[in-house]
Scaffold this motif. Structure first.
Motif: not given
Ligand SMILES: Cc1ncc(COP(=O)(O)O)c(C=O)c1O
Length: 396
Positions: A296-297, A215-217, A322-324
Motif C-alpha cells: 500500500n505504501e 492518506d490513512g483511509e 484508492g486503487s492503483f
C-alpha cells in the motif's frame, strides 16, 4: 469445417483494449522503450510466504484429488476470519461465502445466477468492462449510472428515473474504483442500501481494490454498513491485495440467497479451485499482513510521485484516493483515444483511453501506477516534452 459462434457470443462486447495491446506490441517490436501505464496487472511478485505455502500444498497427495464442489471449509473459514479481522464483519462460512475463480468470473456469472433475459442491470459508467459481458451472457438489459467528477465519481441515484430504478434487479458498484481511483463513503453506501431496499435491487459491490487506500483511509467494505447483507454481496479478490492476479482466486460474501445461487451455478461448471490454491489463499488471508501494508505504501509513494510530476509539468490532475489508478483529463482539442495514440506515438507512454470504460470515460485517460517511481517520472518528462501543458510552479 468452420463452425458458427452462438448468437450470445456474437453479442459480446469487443475487447476494447485488445487493439491497444496490438499497437503497444508493434511499438515494442520497433525497438521503442515503451513505458506501459495502460494495464492493470500488478508488477510485484506474490509474497514469498504465500508462494511457499503453495509449494508445500502442491506436495500433498490429498490436494491432487477433486476438491469438494463448493471448495474447502478451511478456505471459507479463512475468508470469514479475514472479514472479521479487517472489517469487523461476521460471516457464516457455510452459507455466506462462495469461492470464485477470481473476481472476474464471479462478476461475469452473477447476472446469469440472478437475472432472466430482459431483466435489467445497473452498471457504473465509466466502469470495469466485464460487467457488460455478464449482462450480455444473461441476455439482460443494461442501464448505466454516470460517475461524474462533480459527484466524486459516485452515482447520483436522484438522477436515475423511477422507471429505471423499478426495472433494475441488480446493480454493480466498485470502490475503490477502477478507473477513477475514487473511494466510497459510509453515507453513500447507506444511501445505496436505502435505494436498493425501496426498489428491490440486489447490490453487488466489487471490492477488487479493497486492499489499496491512501492518506490513512482504509477503504470501507459494503458489508460494514447496517442492512448490507440483506441487500447484496461483496466480491473480494486476492489478485491485487496479495499480487496473486495469475492465481485466479477470490470469493463472494454476503446475502445467503445470492451466495446459494452462485454456488448452485458453479456446481454445474466447476469442482472448485485446485485445493493447493485454496490452501495458499488461506495462508495469504490469515498470515501477518505486513506485505499488504508495504505494498500500500509503495502504491501511495508512486501516486505521490506521479501526481507531483503531473502538476509540475502543468497537467491539472486530481489525486486518486484508492486503487492503483489515476484518472486524468485529456488536454483540450483531444479525445481520450487521440490523446493516448499521441502519447504512444510520440512519447512511447501507454495509457488506457477512458472511453474504453464507457461513454462518460470520454475526455479522460487512465494511468496504472504499476511501474517504478523512476519510470513514472520518466513518463511525465516525456509527456512534458510534447509541450501540451502550460508549466506552472510546483505547489506541493
Ligand atoms: C474493477 C475490477 N473488478 C474485478 C477485477 C477482477 O479481478 P480478478 O478477476 O483478478 O479477481 C478487476 C481486475 O482488473 C477489476 O479492475
Amino acid at each position: 469445417m468452420e463452425f458458427q459462434k452462438s448468437d450470445v457470443l456474437k453479442k459480446l462486447p469487443e475487447q476494447f483494449f485488445a487493439s491497444l495491446v496490438q499497437k503497444v506490441q508493434k511499438k515494442i517490436h520497433e525497438g521503442a522503450d515503451v513505458i506501459n501505464l495502460g494495464q492493470g496487472n500488478p508488477d510485484q511478485p506474490t509474497p514469498q510466504h504465500i508462494v511457499q505455502a503453495m509449494q508445500l500444498a502442491v506436495e500433498k497427495p490429498e490436494n491432487h484429488q477433486y476438491s469438494s464442489f463448493r471448495g474447502t471449509a478451511q478456505f471459507k473459514k479463512a475468508a470469514a476470519a479475514f472479514y472479521e479481522r479487517e472489517y469487523g464483519v461476521t460471516l457464516d462460512p457455510e452459507c455466506e461465502i462462495a469461492i470464485l475463480f477470481g473476481g472476474k468470473a464471479g462478476l461475469v456469472e452473477l447476472p446469469q445466477c440472478l437475472l432472466n433475459p430482459g431483466d435489467t442491470l445497473l452498471v457504473p459508467d465509466p466502469g470495469y468492462p466485464d460487467y457488460w459481458s455478464g449482462a450480455v451472457l444473461a441476455g439482460a438489459d443494461m442501464i448505466t449510472m454516470p460517475l461524474l467528477e462533480k459527484n466524486d465519481f459516485l452515482p447520483d441515484y436522484d438522477q436515475l428515473s423511477d422507471d429505471h430504478k423499478n426495472k433494475a434487479k441488480l446493480m454493480y458498484l466498485n470502490y475503490p474504483n477502477n478507473p477513477t481511483g475514487a473511494t466510497a463513503t459510509r453515507a453513500f453506501f447507506e444511501d445505496t442500501i436505502r435505494m436498493a431496499k425501496d426498489h428491490d435491487i440486489c447490490v453487488v459491490h466489487d471490492f477488487a481494490y479493497g486492499g489499496i487506500g491512501f492518506d490513512g483511509e482504509k477503504p470501507i467494505s459494503f458489508l460494514q454498513i447496517d442492512g448490507a447483507k440483506d441487500t447484496g454481496i461483496e466480491i473480494y479478490t486476492l489478485s491485487k491485495t496479495y499480487n496473486m492476479a495469475g492465481w485466479r482466486v477470490g470469493f463472494a460474501v454476503g446475502n445467503r440467497s445470492v451466495i446459494e445461487a452462485i454456488e448452485l451455478y458453479q456446481d454445474h461448471l466447476f469442482v472448485s479451485l485446485f485445493k493447493a490454491t485454496q490452501d495458499a489463499a488461506s495462508e495469504a488471508l490469515l498470515a501477518d499482513q505486513t506485505c499488504v501494508q508495504v505494498q500500500n505504501e509503495r502504491y501511495e509513494n508512486r501516486r505521490n510521485v506521479w501526481i507531483a510530476a503531473c502538476k509540475e509539468i502543468g497537467w491539472d490532475v486530481r489525486a486518486p484516493k484508492g486503487s492503483f489508478f489515476a484518472w486524468l483529463k485529456v488536454p483540450e482539442g483531444y479525445t481520450a483515444e487521440s490523446f493516448s495514440d499521441l502519447l504512444l506515438e510520440k512519447a512511447h507512454v501507454v495509457v488506457a483511453p477512458g472511453n474504453g470504460f464507457g461513454t462518460h470515460g470520454e475526455g479522460y485517460v487512465r494511468v496504472g501506477l504499476l511501474t517504478s517511481e523512476k519510470r513514472l517520472k520518466e513518463a511525465a518528462k516525456r509527456i512534458a516534452a510534447l509541450g501540451l501543458f502550460e508549466k506552472k510552479p510546483l505547489t506541493t
